[in-house]
Design a protein around this motif. Structure first.
Motif, PDB file in Angstrom:
ATOM      1  N   ARG B 247      25.712  -1.514  -8.168  1.00 23.09           N
ATOM      2  CA  ARG B 247      25.831  -1.235  -6.737  1.00 23.09           C
ATOM      3  C   ARG B 247      24.456  -0.895  -6.171  1.00 23.09           C
ATOM      4  O   ARG B 247      23.577  -0.445  -6.900  1.00 23.09           O
ATOM      5  CB  ARG B 247      26.784  -0.057  -6.490  1.00 23.09           C
ATOM      6  CG  ARG B 247      28.229  -0.441  -6.685  1.00 23.09           C
ATOM      7  CD  ARG B 247      29.149   0.758  -6.624  1.00 23.09           C
ATOM      8  NE  ARG B 247      30.513   0.320  -6.917  1.00 23.09           N
ATOM      9  CZ  ARG B 247      31.396  -0.035  -5.971  1.00 23.09           C
ATOM     10  NH1 ARG B 247      31.087   0.031  -4.702  1.00 23.09           N
ATOM     11  NH2 ARG B 247      32.601  -0.455  -6.312  1.00 23.09           N
ATOM     12  N   ILE B 248      24.294  -1.082  -4.877  1.00 24.23           N
ATOM     13  CA  ILE B 248      23.036  -0.725  -4.214  1.00 24.23           C
ATOM     14  C   ILE B 248      23.044   0.794  -4.013  1.00 24.23           C
ATOM     15  O   ILE B 248      23.812   1.310  -3.205  1.00 24.23           O
ATOM     16  CB  ILE B 248      22.894  -1.461  -2.868  1.00 24.23           C
ATOM     17  CG1 ILE B 248      22.849  -2.980  -3.101  1.00 24.23           C
ATOM     18  CG2 ILE B 248      21.647  -0.980  -2.126  1.00 24.23           C
ATOM     19  CD1 ILE B 248      22.931  -3.815  -1.836  1.00 24.23           C
ATOM     20  N   ALA B 249      22.218   1.486  -4.802  1.00 23.23           N
ATOM     21  CA  ALA B 249      22.233   2.952  -4.744  1.00 23.23           C
ATOM     22  C   ALA B 249      21.371   3.463  -3.600  1.00 23.23           C
ATOM     23  O   ALA B 249      21.692   4.460  -2.953  1.00 23.23           O
ATOM     24  CB  ALA B 249      21.744   3.530  -6.067  1.00 23.23           C
ATOM     25  N   ARG B 250      20.259   2.756  -3.368  1.00 20.52           N
ATOM     26  CA  ARG B 250      19.351   3.213  -2.321  1.00 20.52           C
ATOM     27  C   ARG B 250      18.672   1.991  -1.728  1.00 20.52           C
ATOM     28  O   ARG B 250      18.292   1.080  -2.471  1.00 20.52           O
ATOM     29  CB  ARG B 250      18.289   4.138  -2.932  1.00 20.52           C
ATOM     30  CG  ARG B 250      17.358   4.759  -1.922  1.00 20.52           C
ATOM     31  CD  ARG B 250      16.221   5.538  -2.586  1.00 20.52           C
ATOM     32  NE  ARG B 250      15.333   6.104  -1.561  1.00 20.52           N
ATOM     33  CZ  ARG B 250      14.392   5.419  -0.930  1.00 20.52           C
ATOM     34  NH1 ARG B 250      14.169   4.154  -1.230  1.00 20.52           N
ATOM     35  NH2 ARG B 250      13.640   5.989   0.012  1.00 20.52           N
ATOM     36  N   PRO B 276      28.557  -3.128  -3.874  1.00 22.88           N
ATOM     37  CA  PRO B 276      28.081  -4.179  -4.773  1.00 22.88           C
ATOM     38  C   PRO B 276      27.477  -5.319  -3.948  1.00 22.88           C
ATOM     39  O   PRO B 276      28.054  -5.693  -2.918  1.00 22.88           O
ATOM     40  CB  PRO B 276      29.356  -4.634  -5.506  1.00 22.88           C
ATOM     41  CG  PRO B 276      30.491  -4.114  -4.708  1.00 22.88           C
ATOM     42  CD  PRO B 276      30.020  -3.065  -3.766  1.00 22.88           C
ATOM     43  N   PRO B 277      26.335  -5.839  -4.373  1.00 22.36           N
ATOM     44  CA  PRO B 277      25.703  -6.902  -3.578  1.00 22.36           C
ATOM     45  C   PRO B 277      26.534  -8.181  -3.547  1.00 22.36           C
ATOM     46  O   PRO B 277      27.111  -8.555  -4.566  1.00 22.36           O
ATOM     47  CB  PRO B 277      24.367  -7.141  -4.303  1.00 22.36           C
ATOM     48  CG  PRO B 277      24.510  -6.511  -5.646  1.00 22.36           C
ATOM     49  CD  PRO B 277      25.546  -5.454  -5.552  1.00 22.36           C
ATOM     50  N   SER B 278      26.590  -8.817  -2.387  1.00 24.90           N
ATOM     51  CA  SER B 278      27.272 -10.117  -2.264  1.00 24.90           C
ATOM     52  C   SER B 278      26.781 -10.780  -0.990  1.00 24.90           C
ATOM     53  O   SER B 278      26.331 -10.100  -0.069  1.00 24.90           O
ATOM     54  CB  SER B 278      28.789  -9.921  -2.168  1.00 24.90           C
ATOM     55  OG  SER B 278      29.118  -9.381  -0.900  1.00 24.90           O
ATOM     56  N   ALA B 317      16.230  -8.853  -4.598  1.00 25.06           N
ATOM     57  CA  ALA B 317      16.186  -7.459  -5.050  1.00 25.06           C
ATOM     58  C   ALA B 317      17.365  -7.097  -5.933  1.00 25.06           C
ATOM     59  O   ALA B 317      17.288  -6.153  -6.711  1.00 25.06           O
ATOM     60  CB  ALA B 317      16.143  -6.529  -3.842  1.00 25.06           C
ATOM     61  N   THR B 318      18.462  -7.824  -5.801  1.00 27.00           N
ATOM     62  CA  THR B 318      19.674  -7.408  -6.508  1.00 27.00           C
ATOM     63  C   THR B 318      20.064  -8.359  -7.639  1.00 27.00           C
ATOM     64  O   THR B 318      21.041  -8.112  -8.330  1.00 27.00           O
ATOM     65  CB  THR B 318      20.876  -7.295  -5.533  1.00 27.00           C
ATOM     66  OG1 THR B 318      21.053  -8.548  -4.864  1.00 27.00           O
ATOM     67  CG2 THR B 318      20.641  -6.210  -4.493  1.00 27.00           C
TER      68      THR B 318
END
Lengths: 173, 320
Positions: B247-250, B276-278, B317-318
């Motif tokens: 998941r994107i934490a920050r 979560p990235p999508s 980034a993800t």
């Protein structure tokens, strides 16, 4: 009109600047010192024809005031080599046809000279993959690092070939 | 160029006379003086006024106002812990200009709106109240967010975009002492007073920029421009993104080329945080970012370009 003065070291000689503070370093070199190797292209920092080295670093002399360079060491194309005694980078420009009309050439050569030092010092560029790593001297790196010097004859590929030859000969030395 | 008086300064001091302008690298100011856009009565030369070091500061770094862009981008600590800043600086201008341009001067650089730079046109920034020829003119490079009917100019720089995403702070010195301004609040929107680019008061001088303790995560600077080197951004994105358990934490995102200041949008970041990235999520983030975007004809393409630039950065980034 305000008059100001400064002493600059130009190609190893002490030279006095005295006059209007509006005078750029470029005009001081060309008009007062008659060092006309440094060229005026756009006069707005966009073309790189006026590139000289100040304390070993390349700058656009058109966007700098002469009065602001008191005590600085200025190196122009005249300080890099002479027709009788060309520097390696000048010989390489000749042998690789790194120019056609020649107007951008003094700036290209001053820029390339300082650029090779930046590369040797490990400075990254916009195309360096990981900015914390030591950059590899690829053609892509050389092109990016010379992007401040325009050549409207389009001798770019030969300019890169000339620079590469100097790099390789220095590595072999 | 109009005549001016010249004075060398031994250190950075508050400016005490109207009409005085500070000069350091001079690469933007002298250009504008040649164009008669700027006509200072006196130049105070601060190029040798100290403040030219990068030092440790409260777990982060302090960059003196007179550190050149070249030195900042070459600094091993900047490259290791704040690569976004090094990348953004290196994406801007040319090596010759970066050797002269300073940290403080770069923050204060003026827009490259062609109407601002041409004295035979109307420009509310150059000549307040005269009108804006960019509104109906060639406005391909102009802002789509936070504009006003008085001005649609962009802040042109790259460095400040990175500093905004990195939560840096500008340190300024005025008659009343030192003031700290978050970079995100340093530049302002044009409103009905586009002559002022930033919140610096007439007497204030930038003395440095501080970077907080380095944060974990990927740092990316993506700049889209008309040629691949030595050009201003059409759209740029500076990002610091940390993933935790998929998941994107920050996330911190700042955008260049879109507004009169580096653009940061808390809502866009809130949509991404904890998710979560999508591609669907990235689309939703772009919807928030661009909800109020307004094209003026020539720059309509920037709305789609910003959306794609954001998606590209978030994807990079993800991904694993």
């Amino acid at each position: 009109m305000a008059t100001t003065s400064a002493t600059l070291d130009v190609n190893g000689e002490a030279r006095e600047f005295q006059g209007d503070p509006r005078q750029t370093l470029l005009d001081f070199l060309r008009l007062d010192l008659k060092l006309t190797g440094t060229k005026k292209g756009c006069d707005h920092g966009q073309c790189g024809a006026c590139t000289v080295m100040v304390n070993g670093r390349r700058i656009n002399s058109c966007l700098s005031l002469a009065i602001m360079h008191d005590g600085d060491q200025i190196t122009t194309i005249e300080g890099i080599g002479t027709p009788e005694n060309l520097a390696a980078i000048q010989r390489a420009f000749v042998s690789h046809d790194g120019f056609q009309c020649g107007y951008c050439t003094p700036g290209q050569i001053c820029s390339a000279t300082a650029m090779l030092k930046e590369l040797a010092d490990g400075w990254p560029s916009a195309v360096t993959e990981a900015v914390a790593d030591t950059p590899a001297p690829s053609d892509e790196e050389l092109r990016e690092r010379m992007s401040g010097n325009l050549c409207r004859c389009g001798a770019y590929s030969n300019i890169i070939a000339a620079i590469r030859e100097v790099m390789q000969s220095e590595e072999g030395a | 160029m109009r005549p001016f008086d010249y004075r060398r300064m031994a250190d950075l001091q508050p400016v005490d006379q109207p009409g005085d302008r500070l000069i350091a690298g001079g690469t933007n100011l002298l250009d504008l003086m040649k164009l008669d856009v700027e006509a200072p009565r006196r130049l105070l030369d601060i190029s040798r006024a100290g403040q030219d070091r990068i030092t440790e500061h409260e777990g982060g770094l302090r960059i003196g106002a007179l550190v050149t862009n070249a030195d900042c981008a070459a600094d091993p600590r900047i490259r290791a812990d704040y690569p976004l800043l090094a990348k953004a600086i290196l994406a801007g201008a040319s090596p010759q200009l970066r050797n002269k341009a300073t940290t403080g001067g770069n923050l204060c650089q003026r827009t490259r709106c062609q109407y601002f730079m041409a004295t035979d046109t109307r420009c509310n920034k150059r000549q307040p109240g005269s009108g804006c020829d960019a509104l109906q003119g060639v406005n391909r490079n102009h802002a789509i967010l936070g504009t006003s009917e008085a001005c649609i100019a962009t802040y042109p720089g790259d460095m400040a975009v990175a500093l905004t995403a990195l939560d840096a702070t500008v340190e300024v010195l005025g008659q009343g002492g030192t003031r700290l301004i978050p970079v995100a609040e340093f530049h302002r929107l044009p409103g009905d007073d586009p002559a002022r680019d930033n919140v610096l008061r007439d007497d204030e001088v930038i003395t440095g920029v501080t970077l907080p303790e380095p944060v974990a995560g990927r740092q990316i600077y993506r700049k889209i421009r008309d040629r691949s080197s030595y050009a201003f951004a059409l759209v740029s994105v500076g990002a610091v993104i940390k993933l935790r358990e998929d998941r994107i934490a920050r996330v911190a995102l700042a955008f260049g080329g879109l507004a009169h200041k580096p653009w940061r949008d808390p809502q866009t970041e809130a949509i991404l945080t904890g998710q979560p990235p999508s591609p669907a999520l990235f689309d939703q983030a772009a919807d928030a970012l661009l909800a109020k975007a307004k094209g003026r004809g020539g720059n309509d393409f920037k709305i789609a370009l910003a959306r794609r630039a954001l998606a590209a950065v978030l994807t990079e980034a993800t991904e694993e």
